[in-house]
Design a protein around this motif. Sequence first.
Motif, PDB file in Angstrom:
ATOM      1  N   SER A 214       0.817  -1.450   0.087  1.00 46.62           N
ATOM      2  CA  SER A 214       0.093  -0.001   0.266  1.00 46.62           C
ATOM      3  C   SER A 214       0.855   1.362  -0.039  1.00 46.62           C
ATOM      4  CB  SER A 214      -0.920   0.052   1.170  1.00 46.62           C
ATOM      5  OG  SER A 214      -0.226  -0.043   2.277  1.00 46.62           O
ATOM      6  N   GLY A 215       2.030   1.102   0.429  1.00 43.89           N
ATOM      7  CA  GLY A 215       3.020   2.140   0.551  1.00 43.89           C
ATOM      8  C   GLY A 215       3.454   2.820  -0.754  1.00 43.89           C
ATOM      9  N   GLN A 216       3.194   1.886  -1.727  1.00 38.57           N
ATOM     10  CA  GLN A 216       3.835   2.196  -3.201  1.00 38.57           C
ATOM     11  C   GLN A 216       2.533   3.082  -3.797  1.00 38.57           C
ATOM     12  OE1 GLN A 216       3.807  -0.992  -6.239  1.00 38.57           O
ATOM     13  NE2 GLN A 216       5.781  -0.323  -6.587  1.00 38.57           N
ATOM     14  N   SER A 217       1.361   2.566  -3.358  1.00 36.86           N
ATOM     15  CA  SER A 217       0.387   3.281  -4.014  1.00 36.86           C
ATOM     16  C   SER A 217       0.117   4.748  -3.394  1.00 36.86           C
ATOM     17  CB  SER A 217      -0.960   2.569  -3.523  1.00 36.86           C
ATOM     18  OG  SER A 217      -2.264   3.412  -3.762  1.00 36.86           O
ATOM     19  N   VAL A 218       0.432   4.916  -2.062  1.00 38.59           N
ATOM     20  CA  VAL A 218       0.534   6.254  -1.499  1.00 38.59           C
ATOM     21  C   VAL A 218       1.673   7.145  -2.186  1.00 38.59           C
ATOM     22  CG1 VAL A 218       0.705   7.788   0.560  1.00 38.59           C
ATOM     23  CG2 VAL A 218      -0.573   5.584   0.659  1.00 38.59           C
ATOM     24  N   GLN A 219       2.746   6.569  -2.694  1.00 41.20           N
ATOM     25  CA  GLN A 219       3.931   7.192  -3.248  1.00 41.20           C
ATOM     26  C   GLN A 219       3.598   7.522  -4.519  1.00 41.20           C
ATOM     27  OE1 GLN A 219       7.227   4.716  -3.189  1.00 41.20           O
ATOM     28  NE2 GLN A 219       7.638   5.034  -0.935  1.00 41.20           N
ATOM     29  N   ARG A 220       2.834   6.918  -5.207  1.00 39.69           N
ATOM     30  CA  ARG A 220       2.193   7.145  -6.624  1.00 39.69           C
ATOM     31  C   ARG A 220       1.449   8.327  -6.863  1.00 39.69           C
ATOM     32  NH1 ARG A 220       1.843   1.359  -9.407  1.00 39.69           N
ATOM     33  NH2 ARG A 220       4.125   0.736  -9.815  1.00 39.69           N
ATOM     34  N   PHE A 221       0.573   8.298  -5.802  1.00 42.38           N
ATOM     35  CA  PHE A 221      -0.427   9.463  -5.526  1.00 42.38           C
ATOM     36  C   PHE A 221       0.213  10.719  -5.119  1.00 42.38           C
ATOM     37  CE2 PHE A 221      -3.488  11.917  -3.484  1.00 42.38           C
ATOM     38  CZ  PHE A 221      -4.533  12.095  -4.154  1.00 42.38           C
ATOM     39  N   TYR A 222       1.041  10.554  -4.341  1.00 41.23           N
ATOM     40  CA  TYR A 222       1.937  11.574  -3.743  1.00 41.23           C
ATOM     41  C   TYR A 222       2.641  12.605  -4.787  1.00 41.23           C
ATOM     42  CZ  TYR A 222       5.860  13.876  -1.161  1.00 41.23           C
ATOM     43  OH  TYR A 222       6.654  14.891  -0.604  1.00 41.23           O
ATOM     44  N   ARG A 223       3.221  11.823  -5.874  1.00 42.16           N
ATOM     45  CA  ARG A 223       4.103  12.475  -6.699  1.00 42.16           C
ATOM     46  C   ARG A 223       3.328  13.613  -7.572  1.00 42.16           C
ATOM     47  NH1 ARG A 223       5.687   6.556  -8.692  1.00 42.16           N
ATOM     48  NH2 ARG A 223       7.128   5.904  -7.241  1.00 42.16           N
ATOM     49  N   THR A 224       1.988  13.239  -7.918  1.00 37.15           N
ATOM     50  CA  THR A 224       1.182  14.313  -8.315  1.00 37.15           C
ATOM     51  C   THR A 224       0.327  15.228  -7.596  1.00 37.15           C
ATOM     52  OG1 THR A 224      -0.533  12.655  -8.970  1.00 37.15           O
ATOM     53  CG2 THR A 224       1.139  13.182 -10.620  1.00 37.15           C
ATOM     54  N   HIS A 225       0.389  14.987  -6.199  1.00 32.81           N
ATOM     55  CA  HIS A 225      -0.533  15.884  -5.148  1.00 32.81           C
ATOM     56  C   HIS A 225       0.423  15.836  -4.055  1.00 32.81           C
ATOM     57  CE1 HIS A 225      -3.089  13.296  -7.801  1.00 32.81           C
ATOM     58  NE2 HIS A 225      -4.130  14.253  -7.655  1.00 32.81           N
ATOM     59  N   LYS A 226       1.790  16.416  -4.106  1.00 33.07           N
ATOM     60  CA  LYS A 226       2.406  16.443  -2.971  1.00 33.07           C
ATOM     61  C   LYS A 226       2.094  16.995  -1.519  1.00 33.07           C
ATOM     62  CE  LYS A 226       6.848  15.242  -5.445  1.00 33.07           C
ATOM     63  NZ  LYS A 226       8.165  15.565  -5.621  1.00 33.07           N
ATOM     64  N   LYS A 227       1.858  18.367  -1.706  1.00 34.14           N
ATOM     65  CA  LYS A 227       1.527  19.403  -0.916  1.00 34.14           C
ATOM     66  C   LYS A 227       0.350  18.724   0.144  1.00 34.14           C
ATOM     67  CE  LYS A 227       3.936  23.484  -1.526  1.00 34.14           C
ATOM     68  NZ  LYS A 227       3.972  25.065  -1.851  1.00 34.14           N
ATOM     69  N   PRO A 228      -1.035  18.660  -0.662  1.00 35.15           N
ATOM     70  CA  PRO A 228      -1.989  18.273   0.105  1.00 35.15           C
ATOM     71  C   PRO A 228      -1.946  16.870   0.604  1.00 35.15           C
ATOM     72  CG  PRO A 228      -2.514  18.174  -2.512  1.00 35.15           C
ATOM     73  CD  PRO A 228      -0.915  18.771  -2.079  1.00 35.15           C
ATOM     74  N   THR A 229      -1.238  16.018   0.012  1.00 32.09           N
ATOM     75  CA  THR A 229      -1.136  14.445   0.598  1.00 32.09           C
ATOM     76  C   THR A 229      -0.364  14.719   1.856  1.00 32.09           C
ATOM     77  OG1 THR A 229      -1.154  13.771  -1.686  1.00 32.09           O
ATOM     78  CG2 THR A 229      -0.339  12.334   0.128  1.00 32.09           C
ATOM     79  N   LEU A 230       1.001  15.241   1.910  1.00 35.55           N
ATOM     80  CA  LEU A 230       1.712  15.448   3.177  1.00 35.55           C
ATOM     81  C   LEU A 230       0.798  16.062   4.233  1.00 35.55           C
ATOM     82  CD1 LEU A 230       4.357  14.593   4.092  1.00 35.55           C
ATOM     83  CD2 LEU A 230       5.413  16.558   3.252  1.00 35.55           C
ATOM     84  N   LYS A 231       0.397  17.183   3.780  1.00 33.50           N
ATOM     85  CA  LYS A 231      -0.669  17.791   4.631  1.00 33.50           C
ATOM     86  C   LYS A 231      -1.627  16.954   5.690  1.00 33.50           C
ATOM     87  CE  LYS A 231      -3.447  22.247   5.290  1.00 33.50           C
ATOM     88  NZ  LYS A 231      -3.916  23.333   4.631  1.00 33.50           N
ATOM     89  N   VAL A 232      -2.162  16.109   4.938  1.00 34.98           N
ATOM     90  CA  VAL A 232      -3.189  15.172   5.501  1.00 34.98           C
ATOM     91  C   VAL A 232      -2.389  13.790   6.383  1.00 34.98           C
ATOM     92  CG1 VAL A 232      -4.894  13.400   5.246  1.00 34.98           C
ATOM     93  CG2 VAL A 232      -4.906  15.617   3.999  1.00 34.98           C
ATOM     94  N   LEU A 233      -1.425  13.421   5.824  1.00 39.13           N
ATOM     95  CA  LEU A 233      -0.566  12.180   6.165  1.00 39.13           C
ATOM     96  C   LEU A 233       0.052  12.706   7.668  1.00 39.13           C
ATOM     97  CD1 LEU A 233       1.098  10.602   3.212  1.00 39.13           C
ATOM     98  CD2 LEU A 233      -1.041   9.785   4.541  1.00 39.13           C
TER      99      LEU A 233
END
Length: 327
Positions: free
Chosen positions: A230-249
């Motif tokens: 599942s970590g790979q899935s999050v990484q792929r999503f993060y590549r195109t949504h960096k700031k909002p993803t890290l803000k939530v995580l």
Amino acid sequence: MPGENKSVIDATGYGFDPTYGYSLNQLLAVKTPKEPKDFDCFWQKRYQQALTVVPLPHIKIINEDKLGWRVFDIRYTSTDNFPIRGWLLLPNSGVIKRGFIVGHGYGGRDEPDYHLPFKDAALLFPCFRGLSLSAHPSMSSEPYWHVLHDINRKDRYILGGCVEDVWLAVSAMLSLFPHTAGHLGYLGISFGGGIGALALAWEPRISKGHFNVPSFGHHPLRLRLATNGSGQSVQRFYRTHKKPTLKVLRYYDAALAAKRITMPIHCACATFDPCVAPPGQFAIYNALSGEKQLFVFDAGHHSYPNQAQQERELINELDAFFASLSE
């Protein structure tokens, strides 16, 4: 990257080093990332709201004697009126002196863990929302997509609901067996380990916990280190949504939660793991400030020669660690 780790585990086929070059000493030095200023407020509010939910557990016998256990189907209501299903094991003889909530990995759960040595306990095995028996049409039960469910919404991200499922499992257990109050433990592996850390940081009704190769520790590192699962899935999503993803995580970092855990915790962490990077696992263990014990696996999420022996040793340690809950 930190220096070489002389692992003897065969990493053929991964395309990356599942030790990430960390020695055990370097793993034991991993710190926690920066935390949001309102981290405590965010979680305390959720916990207090979860306490207002009445779980209304319902049990139905499905096997009178399976390896010394009476096996029940259990259903209870979690937050958002979400129906949670799972299993309840009761010893087929003797007195129930304690209770355990047992979380599962991201592969879900097909049956209870009959091998656990707690023969004087009620064992509750909830399936977290959206997974296994708690599958729901509103979300995918595939880990690749489940882990992304509402990842752009801090208050709605699926991991938060799964944490609440743990809290409501505790409420359900105490509803069914009120005399286990003060004698409750939690065990969680991988996904269930990380969810457990997030849950136990705010859950005084649990007296002791165990996290086995726990996930969701140190998200900034997790997002950088090559991985499967599942970590790979999050990484792929993060590549195109960096700031909002890290803000939530940042609000769902099990290492940050571990800093708040006050009850004794036993951790089993691996020095080699292609699905849950060891630095993230050890970030959770290292952050624990109270009484803690560490068991080191040669590998996690990967078969290896010494696996059966280490798993037996771990069970023996857990038997001793949780013995005080019967007192």
